[in-house]
Design an enzyme around this catalytic site. Sequence first.
Site, short mmCIF file in Angstrom:
data_model
loop_
_atom_site.label_atom_id
_atom_site.label_comp_id
_atom_site.label_asym_id
_atom_site.label_seq_id
_atom_site.Cartn_x
_atom_site.Cartn_y
_atom_site.Cartn_z
N CYS A 46 0.87 -1.18 0.00
CA CYS A 46 0.00 0.00 0.00
C CYS A 46 0.90 1.23 0.00
CB CYS A 46 -0.93 -0.02 1.22
SG CYS A 46 -0.14 0.52 2.76
N CYS A 75 5.95 1.42 4.46
CA CYS A 75 6.71 0.57 5.37
C CYS A 75 7.90 -0.10 4.70
CB CYS A 75 5.81 -0.48 6.00
SG CYS A 75 4.49 0.21 7.02
#
Length: 575
Positions: A480, A484
């Site tokens: 997404c 991260c």
Amino acid sequence: MSDEKKFTVDGPLSDNERIKGQSQNLRGTISNDLTDDMTGGFTADNFQLIRFHGMYQQDDRDIRNERTKQKLEPLHNVMLRARMPGGIIKPEQWLAIDTFAEENTMYGSIRLTTRQTFQFHGVLKPKIKLMHQTLNKVGIDSIATAGDVNRNVLCTSNPVESEVHQQAYDWARRISEHLLPKTRAYAEIWLDGEKLESTEIEEEPILSGQYLPRKFKTTVVIPPQNDVDVHANDLNFVAIAENGQLVGFNVLVGGGLAMTHGDTSTYPRKADDFGFIPLDKTLEVAAAVVTTQRDWGNRVNRKNAKTKYTLERVGVENFKAEVEKRAGVTFEPSRPYEFTGRGDRFGWVEGIDGKFHLTVFIENGRILDYPGKTLKTGCAEIAKIHKGDFRMTANQNLIIAGVAAEDKARIEELARQHGLIIPEVSHQRLDSMACVSLPTCPLAMAEAERYLPDAVTELEGILAKHGIPERSIIYRVTGCPNGCGRAMLAEVGLVGKGPGKYNLHLGGNREGTRIPRMYRENIDEKEIMQILDELIGRWSKEANDGEGFGDFLIRAEVIAPVIDSAKDFYEQPSI
């Protein structure tokens, strides 16, 4: 109008501000939820509040639909992220987390993260308290590893310059402790600490009762290695050493990679260099940056609440001047430094103290026993005899550090026996990284960790096809756009858009100092590889000596560099 008012955002506060304000310093009603056996999850505000205690509520999305058909709620569980400043963990601590993962999690694995710590995945509610108490017994906690606070402080994993690394690590640890929440909620809820009356709620001198507007990330980095990716973080201390001793830091502020698909008010951003400070001003400057962001950050729109957006809105010089005023310091001109790489140094290296350090590759950071590759058992067996420590890297790998010469052979024997050392790992696989994504992350739109190994195999084939199998590309995949996996600092960055679909970003560099630009939107894995095949073919023939893939794409005008992401990240300039 006062500066304080001039630089704040007016409007209705986001609901997260209500949650924090009414939480009694992060207590909420979490304790009540723990005794509710009607659901495996946390309710209402507590779903958000457990993040400040280092946990995210998740479920196994692979079986979500089947459970819905059976009229069952999702299989709620939590992921815990530990607080390990600098990523250093002792062998006895490792054995404790290994045992807990084996006996009390759904997946049995230890996951090394890009935040230089470990995560447990799949902990059911009846085991959560045991998890915290198990960690506490060996000196580990998960305070402030998520939520609107300063999170786990990273530090370059430098096993060679031992003295400078030890000094830098000590500062990472001190910064972490200095910026921690002062609330005793963690001890009360998870460790059965003595409860305070509501009239005795603690003061939070740095974070305030409202805490920060959004998450906040801090690093300590030792050039020439940029292994913590400074431009992904709100606050960075670049170590400046003279004659083998740490003398101060250059301070970089306002980096961050997260964005929202379809919202051009969000974008990745590089950090700004504020200047040099001596060591004795480190904690004051850290607190000043945090409190300025606390007071000036956007509490109305969470999508624009990070430090990077505050700097863009109020101006870098205004933010810097406020930090100087609050810290009682004047930034000196930055001292020279250079980043030459950001990967880990695999294999054995000898430190200046005569100790040896073995860096082993952990693909995707997932430590588990696989057929013919018993990584989890191997790490535990090494921990049983190791007299030094382990260092988790920000690239999801593991360093077995501080090994005496007489212990090297036994450590290496165990590492080879359990597949922690395998000679055939390519440079490309070592330079690739992914976030966890499916099936556990609730934000995931596309695969990342489970997609990466096969994708790298395809890339290896393309490199070999074009006669450059020894070369590599900084290649990263995130499920997404939340950043991260740090794809927005890669030479090739894939950002999940939907099942099997990604936005393809190109043009970052190997040093991690340039943000890649979107080259194609919402394309499938086959098309991505076709594009890379063509471009790698050109790179193999047209590149200058030593020219990285991202630098080649910029020079060959395949894509334009991102100069100022706040202004031109979404543009497609003619080149």
